[in-house]
Design a protein around this motif. Structure first.
Motif, short mmCIF file in Angstrom:
data_model
loop_
_atom_site.label_atom_id
_atom_site.label_comp_id
_atom_site.label_asym_id
_atom_site.label_seq_id
_atom_site.Cartn_x
_atom_site.Cartn_y
_atom_site.Cartn_z
N SER A 142 0.82 -1.21 0.00
CA SER A 142 0.00 0.00 0.00
C SER A 142 0.86 1.26 0.00
O SER A 142 0.48 2.28 -0.60
CB SER A 142 -0.94 0.00 1.21
N GLU A 143 2.02 1.21 0.65
CA GLU A 143 2.92 2.36 0.66
C GLU A 143 3.54 2.58 -0.71
O GLU A 143 3.65 3.72 -1.18
CB GLU A 143 4.01 2.15 1.72
N LYS A 144 3.92 1.49 -1.37
CA LYS A 144 4.47 1.62 -2.72
C LYS A 144 3.41 2.17 -3.68
O LYS A 144 3.72 3.01 -4.55
CB LYS A 144 4.97 0.26 -3.22
N GLN A 145 2.16 1.74 -3.50
CA GLN A 145 1.09 2.24 -4.35
C GLN A 145 0.87 3.74 -4.12
O GLN A 145 0.65 4.50 -5.07
CB GLN A 145 -0.20 1.47 -4.11
N ALA A 146 0.93 4.16 -2.87
CA ALA A 146 0.76 5.58 -2.55
C ALA A 146 1.88 6.41 -3.18
O ALA A 146 1.64 7.53 -3.68
CB ALA A 146 0.73 5.78 -1.04
N LEU A 147 3.09 5.89 -3.18
CA LEU A 147 4.21 6.59 -3.83
C LEU A 147 3.97 6.70 -5.33
O LEU A 147 4.22 7.75 -5.93
CB LEU A 147 5.52 5.85 -3.55
N LEU A 148 3.47 5.61 -5.93
CA LEU A 148 3.17 5.64 -7.36
C LEU A 148 2.13 6.69 -7.69
O LEU A 148 2.24 7.40 -8.69
CB LEU A 148 2.69 4.25 -7.80
N GLU A 149 1.11 6.79 -6.86
CA GLU A 149 -0.01 7.67 -7.16
C GLU A 149 0.21 9.11 -6.71
O GLU A 149 -0.67 9.96 -6.91
CB GLU A 149 -1.29 7.11 -6.54
N SER A 150 1.36 9.40 -6.10
CA SER A 150 1.65 10.78 -5.70
C SER A 150 1.56 11.71 -6.90
O SER A 150 1.97 11.36 -8.01
CB SER A 150 3.06 10.87 -5.09
#
Length: 219
Positions: A182-190
């Motif tokens: 979920s953290e990696k996804q949040a970084l992607l969607e920044s």
């Protein structure tokens, strides 16, 4: 909108409406980043061969939701262009994807090659194809990173990190650090580099606090 990232990157108008999809949780690809992959499953070998036959050579990387039991996918992924390719004697393909642009997943079906074909939209992410010149809080990031790597016991070539451009630094760290899905996804969607850098710092700080507490509990 100006120059693209590099001579081999497609123009926004050339991006296709359908690309092969490679669901792989924990493997983050960001625009401007590079992701090496070891391909050995027959369906994904077929996917790479088919992608290589296309002028854009794009494969869409996307994560499965970490809380899903049915393997449902996140809505946003990142397409990578096959920029390096080699074959091994034991039937594997070693490729490198160069992050081109994020996309929004509209729909996907199983194609004839056994892998998924995705219908996607690029419209929200046209800026991904442009070189990024935004500034980040680099000194703060390096300071937090030193603390995090020290707690983890990682050995780092700090001179190499200092020479990295801001975008490459943030992208590389986001991709290689062992964060939650979920953290990696949040970084992607920044939204942009600045917000991704701020989120990266926050995740590193939280991970450092957690690691410090765990080490304290063990002692």
């Amino acid at each position: 909108m100006g120059a693209s990232r590099g001579p081999f990157e497609p123009e926004f108008s050339e991006l296709p409406g359908e690309i092969p999809l490679f669901p792989l949780s924990g493997a983050l690809l960001l625009p401007g980043g590079q992701l090496p992959l070891n391909i050995f499953e027959p369906r994904f070998l077929s996917m790479v061969r088919d992608a290589m036959a296309q002028p854009h050579r794009l494969i869409g990387m996307i994560q499965s939701r970490d809380d899903s039991e049915d393997g449902s996918l996140y809505d946003v992924g990142c397409a990578g262009r096959i920029s390096s390719y080699s074959e091994t004697d034991d039937g594997r393909m070693l490729i490198k994807l160069s992050g081109t642009s994020r996309f929004r997943l509209l729909d996907c079906d199983d194609g004839s090659g056994g892998y998924r074909l995705a219908r996607i939209s690029w419209s929200e992410f046209e800026c991904d194809l442009m070189p990024c010149e935004a500034e980040i809080g680099r000194d703060h990031l390096i300071e937090v990173l030193r603390h995090y790597f020290k707690l983890k016991g990682y050995t780092v070539d700090w001179d190499h990190l200092k020479d990295c451009e801001d975008e490459k630094l943030v992208s590389t760290l986001s991709m290689i650090c062992p964060f939650e899905i979920s953290e990696k996804q949040a970084l992607l969607e920044s939204r942009d580099l600045a917000s991704r850098s701020e989120l990266l710092i926050a995740i590193l700080e939280m991970a450092s606090h957690s690691e410090h507490d765990e080490q304290g509990a063990r002692h």
